[in-house]
Motif scaffolding. Structure first.
Motif: not given
Lengths: 311, 448
Positions: A236, A238, A99, B188, B411
């Motif tokens: 974010f 992840v 990412f 992602d 995500l």
């Protein structure tokens, strides 16, 4: 590790040679990096493996020990490397790494600054992304850690793409020679807000900064600092969920209670030709089923991205 | 050796992503003196954007000849935010108990606003007027004052941010606007695919892209004009890859994007590969026949794709704001030369990526796996778990790969504000599944 040199790159013809780095694969959760050496041996619970048996075999081959135990020999990639490298610090894993590279828009030719180097897990993937013409300058304030990282980049043949520097970026900022040169800057520091003003000066206009922090308080503080010189500030988290796959048998029972799922192995009862028909009626059929693995990494860190303001 | 340079300033003919009002609207456009952007019911020329650096911010202003875009130079805005934050502690005691929603709070009428616009008032002036004429604005907490201001600014003084179309911004924009056109491939998930397949310079990447060209473009971006991305298709018609044309690829990169029909690539027809021969029955015989009947004319096919490829969503794109007129630059996606195909057959591809929601994972993988180098990684994206589970099971049973894993990415974005940090209220709950692994060497007679 990277295919810059066509004679080194994997192909259907490429054979393992003396001096190659291979990833010894026992199981998905048990791998090891080994440098092939004509006279060397590898010893593990499956027995003794002679390196000389490996030379001349294609990567991806299954090789056997003296007691017929086996392993696979894989060509190294940054993903496999992340699984085998020695953990001198907490490292970044697949989901965050991929990412970060995507979000920082790192492409061949980019100049990337990273701090700290840690165990070099992300650095390896950064190098892959900037190759062949870009460069990663990575810094750590820990001299020994930097030295180990340099050794690793020698081993993985990334030294031409990565420069490891020893510097206290949080305390002193990035070296002035990088002013306005960086396409992106990655920070993995305990107090990233201290390094953000310097990172801003290193970035080209519209360049992207990413800060990785495990704690929300760090994120909070970093975002406050980012507001003055950055735009598009976004944070974010992840994660990855992995799945287990099994073959199970459904017993189509004669009653109305529906079928049962039974895990394999399922021993078939011996049958005579006579009950063949009966067997057809209540025939068991195999189905492949999947479920999420029971345990997973629940948190790694928050990723905060921001763009250097375009004046 | 010549390496690709990424330009940081726009040029005429350049493809851009316009982010209007902080992501409220995303529009892909190609810059020319004649190109326009529709704002409300009026058109606004994009000419002022030519020659500006990516990342520049513009506001829409009212002029004599209609709307025009004016570049904003930073710092004022960021200072505003600071001031607002300072005010927070003072009005903790304020709340909304005295605010009654009876539609009389705003004393300025539509006619008043239109009159102001005709007299040449700027958007910001209108926003200020609305605030002055709001009976309740002063009673609001500073948070809701800021929200009010932002809402009015978006309507009367919209901002346009000039973005560089990169895999990241293109994927995000499509996922937001037309997720079905990219097979619901979230950012992602796309980034995992590229990582898991070890996409890097000087690689030859085999791609099955039924997500509009997003995957092909993302791979080409990472190859930076080295190696090749081979976009393989089964049947007579190449899959559309219009999205790959939104990236501002230079000629060097475009030349590295080639297309190839599966029948030309797969050893099935000349019978050299035992693996595929064994499973030939499993192949879709209909597709095979189609393949045999028509030769692959990927080059001449190019222009027809938009018009008649039978995928309605992509045709629709032509009229949608995301559409781009075909550029004059070198075309990406020429047919792969025989030389290249032979080279790949001999050496094998460095990795394989599949994002084909309409194909069965195992059927396609068993055709393509023999084309990979030994120890080459592969990654398959699918919206459904079962086809991947079945595929993984086959690979395990037949011992064709190791390191097999099905992953589901997750995500979550956060709102980070002083004393108001929390996960965003809305999130995408599903990013698909990815099966990844590494091809093992199934070839025993290597000593020969």
């Amino acid at each position: 590790m990277l295919p810059g040199d066509p004679s080194q790159a994997i192909s259907l013809q490429r054979r393992i040679r003396d001096g190659d780095l291979v990833i010894v694969y026992e199981r998905h959760d048990n791998m090891k990096a080994v440098k092939v050496n004509e006279g060397g041996v590898l010893q593990n619970r499956f027995g003794v493996f002679k390196h000389s048996d490996w030379i001349g075999k294609p990567f991806g081959s299954k090789v056997f020990s003296h007691k017929k135990g086996f392993i696979y020999l894989l060509a190294p990639t940054p993903e496999l490397w992340t699984l085998v490298l020695s953990h001198r610090t907490q490292i970044l894993y697949l989901a965050d790494i991929s990412f970060v590279i995507m979000y920082m828009e790192i492409v061949p030719g980019c100049v990337v600054l990273e701090c700290g180097t840690g165990s070099g897990s992300l650095t390896t993937s950064l190098a892959r992304a900037v190759a062949p013409s870009g460069h990663v300058y990575t810094f750590d304030f820990h001299e020994q850690r930097a030295a180990y990282a340099r050794e690793d980049f020698e081993l993985t043949q990334l030294s031409s793409l990565v420069t490891v520097g020893v510097a206290d970026i949080q305390g002193d900022g990035f070296p002035a020679k990088f002013l306005g040169t960086a396409d992106s800057v990655f920070l993995d520091l305990p107090q990233p807000w201290l390094a953000i003003p310097s990172a801003g000066k290193m970035l080209k206009p519209d360049g992207i900064l990413c800060s990785f922090s495990p704690c929300i308080e760090q994120v909070q503080h970093s975002c406050e600092t980012l507001k003055s010189k950055f735009t598009d500030i976004r944070t974010f988290e992840v994660l990855l969920r992995t799945y287990e796959v099994k073959e199970a048998r459904t017993e189509a029972s004669c009653g109305d209670d529906g079928g049962f799922l039974r895990p394999l192995p399922c021993k078939r009862r011996p049958q005579s030709a006579g009950d063949h028909d009966a067997d057809e009626v209540s025939s068991d059929s195999a189905v492949v089923v999947a479920k999420p693995a029971a345990e997973a990494r629940g948190h790694t860190g928050y990723l905060t991205f921001a763009r250097h303001q375009c004046l | 050796m010549h390496f690709v340079k990424w330009r940081r300033v726009t040029w005429e003919g350049c493809s851009v992503l316009l982010d209007i009002n902080d992501g409220d609207r995303l529009v892909f456009a190609r810059l020319s003196p004649a190109s326009t952007l529709k704002i409300g019911k009026k058109n606004c020329s994009l000419k002022p954007l030519i020659g500006c650096p990516f990342g520049s911010l513009f506001k829409v202003e009212n002029g004599k000849d209609g709307l025009f875009l004016l570049r904003i130079f930073h710092t004022e805005e960021s200072n505003n935010i600071e001031e607002e934050e300072d005010g927070i502690s003072e009005d903790v005691s304020k709340d909304n108990r005295e605010i009654v929603d009876n539609n009389t709070a705003q004393r300025l009428t539509d006619q008043d606003i239109h009159a102001m616009q005709r007299q040449g008032a700027t958007g910001d002036e209108i926003v200020e007027a609305l605030i002055t004429h709001s009976a309740t604005f002063e009673k609001k907490t500073s948070f809701s004052q800021a929200k009010y201001r932002l809402r009015k600014q978006k309507k009367y003084a919209p901002k346009v941010l000039l973005r560089r179309p990169f895999a990241r911004s293109i994927c995000e924009a499509y996922f937001k606007k037309y997720p079905s056109r990219i097979g619901f491939l979230r950012l992602d998930a796309l980034s995992l695919l590229l990582t898991m397949a070890n996409v890097t310079a000087y690689s030859d990447i085999l791609v099955v892209d039924m997500v509009g060209g997003l995957l092909t473009g993302a791979v080409a971006e990472r190859l930076g004009g080295t190696g090749y991305v081979c976009n393989a298709y089964s049947g007579a018609t190449p899959y559309p890859m219009d999205i790959a044309r939104i990236f501002n690829f230079s000629n060097e990169i475009c030349e590295r994007i080639v297309r190839c029909c599966l029948t030309d690539l797969c050893p099935v027809l000349n019978g050299t590969c035992e693996l595929v021969n064994q499973s030939k029955d499993a192949c879709n015989s209909k597709t095979e026949q189609k393949e045999k009947l028509s030769s692959c004319e990927s080059v001449s096919m190019e222009q027809d794709i938009v018009a008649e490829d039978g995928v309605p969503e992509v045709i629709a794109e032509k009229a949608a704001p995301l559409a781009l007129k075909p550029s004059k630059s070198a075309k990406a996606g020429e047919g792969a030369s025989d030389n290249l195909i032979n080279l790949w057959k001999e050496r094998g591809f460095s990795s394989l990526l599949i994002a084909a929601p309409e194909l069965d994972a195992w059927s396609i993988l068993q055709k393509l796996l023999p084309l990979l180098s030994y120890s080459a990684p592969f990654a398959i994206y699918h919206q459904y778990l079962q086809p991947l589970a079945t595929c993984m099971h086959h690979l395990q049973i037949e011992k064709l790969a190791v390191g097999l894993q099905i992953s589901e990415p997750w995500l979550r974005e956060y709102q980070v504000l002083p004393s108001r940090t929390h996960p965003c209220m809305q999130m995408s709950a599903f990013g698909g599944y990815i099966l990844s692994g590494t091809r093992t060497c199934t070839y025993d007679a290597h000593s020969h």
